[in-house]
Design a protein around this motif. Structure first.
Motif, PDB file in Angstrom:
ATOM      1  N   ILE A   7       0.846  -1.188   0.000  1.00  0.00           N
ATOM      2  CA  ILE A   7       0.000   0.000   0.000  1.00  0.00           C
ATOM      3  C   ILE A   7       0.881   1.238   0.000  1.00  0.00           C
ATOM      4  CG2 ILE A   7      -1.904   1.224   1.118  1.00  0.00           C
ATOM      5  CD1 ILE A   7      -2.704  -1.589   0.364  1.00  0.00           C
ATOM      6  N   SER A  20      -5.083   0.485   4.406  1.00  0.00           N
ATOM      7  CA  SER A  20      -4.424  -0.776   4.768  1.00  0.00           C
ATOM      8  C   SER A  20      -5.317  -1.613   5.675  1.00  0.00           C
ATOM      9  CB  SER A  20      -3.091  -0.493   5.464  1.00  0.00           C
ATOM     10  OG  SER A  20      -2.172   0.119   4.591  1.00  0.00           O
ATOM     11  N   VAL A  23      -8.199  -3.016   3.435  1.00  0.00           N
ATOM     12  CA  VAL A  23      -7.730  -4.101   2.569  1.00  0.00           C
ATOM     13  C   VAL A  23      -7.417  -5.343   3.399  1.00  0.00           C
ATOM     14  CG1 VAL A  23      -5.895  -4.826   0.998  1.00  0.00           C
ATOM     15  CG2 VAL A  23      -6.878  -2.533   0.784  1.00  0.00           C
ATOM     16  N   VAL A 105      -0.260  -7.765   3.697  1.00  0.00           N
ATOM     17  CA  VAL A 105      -0.417  -6.361   3.328  1.00  0.00           C
ATOM     18  C   VAL A 105       0.728  -5.583   3.964  1.00  0.00           C
ATOM     19  CG1 VAL A 105      -1.860  -4.298   3.579  1.00  0.00           C
ATOM     20  CG2 VAL A 105      -2.918  -6.509   3.061  1.00  0.00           C
ATOM     21  N   VAL A 134      -1.047  -1.166  -4.520  1.00  0.00           N
ATOM     22  CA  VAL A 134      -2.298  -0.417  -4.430  1.00  0.00           C
ATOM     23  C   VAL A 134      -1.935   1.024  -4.097  1.00  0.00           C
ATOM     24  CG1 VAL A 134      -4.443  -0.090  -3.140  1.00  0.00           C
ATOM     25  CG2 VAL A 134      -3.687  -2.399  -3.732  1.00  0.00           C
ATOM     26  N   ILE A 165      -7.158   3.062  -4.810  1.00  0.00           N
ATOM     27  CA  ILE A 165      -8.255   3.206  -3.854  1.00  0.00           C
ATOM     28  C   ILE A 165      -8.313   4.678  -3.494  1.00  0.00           C
ATOM     29  CG2 ILE A 165      -9.123   2.688  -1.546  1.00  0.00           C
ATOM     30  CD1 ILE A 165      -8.113  -0.113  -1.819  1.00  0.00           C
ATOM     31  N   ALA A 204     -14.830  -2.564   4.148  1.00  0.00           N
ATOM     32  CA  ALA A 204     -14.178  -3.767   3.636  1.00  0.00           C
ATOM     33  C   ALA A 204     -15.169  -4.641   2.879  1.00  0.00           C
ATOM     34  CB  ALA A 204     -13.542  -4.552   4.786  1.00  0.00           C
ATOM     35  N   SER A 208     -14.644  -5.895  -0.900  1.00  0.00           N
ATOM     36  CA  SER A 208     -14.142  -7.254  -0.823  1.00  0.00           C
ATOM     37  C   SER A 208     -14.175  -7.982  -2.162  1.00  0.00           C
ATOM     38  CB  SER A 208     -14.925  -8.045   0.224  1.00  0.00           C
ATOM     39  OG  SER A 208     -14.476  -9.387   0.284  1.00  0.00           O
ATOM     40  N   LEU A 211     -11.521  -6.617  -4.573  1.00  0.00           N
ATOM     41  CA  LEU A 211     -10.184  -6.947  -4.097  1.00  0.00           C
ATOM     42  C   LEU A 211      -9.880  -8.436  -4.256  1.00  0.00           C
ATOM     43  CD1 LEU A 211     -10.022  -4.706  -0.899  1.00  0.00           C
ATOM     44  CD2 LEU A 211      -8.772  -4.366  -3.032  1.00  0.00           C
TER      45      LEU A 211
END
Length: 216
Positions: A7, A20, A23, A105, A134, A165, A204, A208, A211
């Motif tokens: 990220i 973060s 994700v 992540v 990302v 994002i 999220a 989701s 992602l």
């Protein structure tokens, strides 16, 4: 073993830690920030740990904790510490191995050209990690320029960009940045007065599916 997700942002204070957390929650991933510069008000790992609610995520402690809230290469110099890329890569490999089927992540510091040392920049680490990137963009005066410069650098360096994002209220910026950069939008996070576990879980859930399809 899953590919790591890195990220980054178009600059400082654009919402990387919140993204973060979202994700991480959306993918039930593990989280790690290798370098934390300044922690008088707490670390980003502590914030993510407080925001993620799924039972699978492991939030790992930082490899380097630097006292001064400044560019990492300056903070490290002031602390008498040398940030070593090989050490970061070895730790990342161990954490991803431990995560198994969950992705890791990894949150960066500032933007891609933030230096960790005289010879190591965030973008160099992304390339060495072979991570999917990302990019977090937030609406402010100048963010189009900062977003497109970031995208141009990613393309020139052939980094593996999953997409954007967007964070905050966007007017028409989002569609234009996507169109001009050629990188897709993975989702948008509205401007909120504060974040807690419930809000992170709700955001999220919205992201989701995308992602999971694009990153996982």
């Amino acid at each position: 073993m899953k590919q790591s997700i890195f990220i980054t942002g178009i600059g400082t204070d654009v919402g990387k830690t919140v993204v973060s957390a979202i994700v991480t929650e959306a993918l039930q991933a593990d989280y790690w920030k290798p370098v934390q510069a300044g922690f008088a008000e707490g670390t980003d790992a502590e914030r993510v740990r407080a925001l993620v609610s799924n039972p699978f995520t492991v939030v790992h402690d930082e490899l380097y904790r630097l006292h001064t809230p400044a560019s990492p290469h300056i903070a490290a110099r002031m602390d008498g510490i040398a940030i070593d890329e090989r050490t970061i890569l070895q730790q990342a490999a161990a954490l991803q191995q431990a995560a198994g089927d969950r992705p890791l992540v990894i949150e960066g510091a500032g933007g891609l050209l933030v230096p960790f040392s005289d010879t190591l920049f965030v973008a160099d680490l992304v390339r060495s990690l072979q991570a999917r990137l990302v990019i977090v963009s937030r609406n402010y005066l100048g963010s189009i320029n900062h977003s497109l410069l970031t995208a141009a650098w990613c393309r020139a360096q052939q980094l593996d960009v999953a997409g954007w994002i967007f964070n905050d209220d966007y007017l028409s910026y989002e569609a234009e940045i996507v169109g001009w950069s050629g990188y897709p939008s993975l989702g948008s996070i509205p401007k909120l007065s504060g974040f807690d576990r419930g809000l992170i879980a709700a955001e999220a859930a919205k992201l989701s599916g995308t992602l999971q399809a694009v990153i996982a």
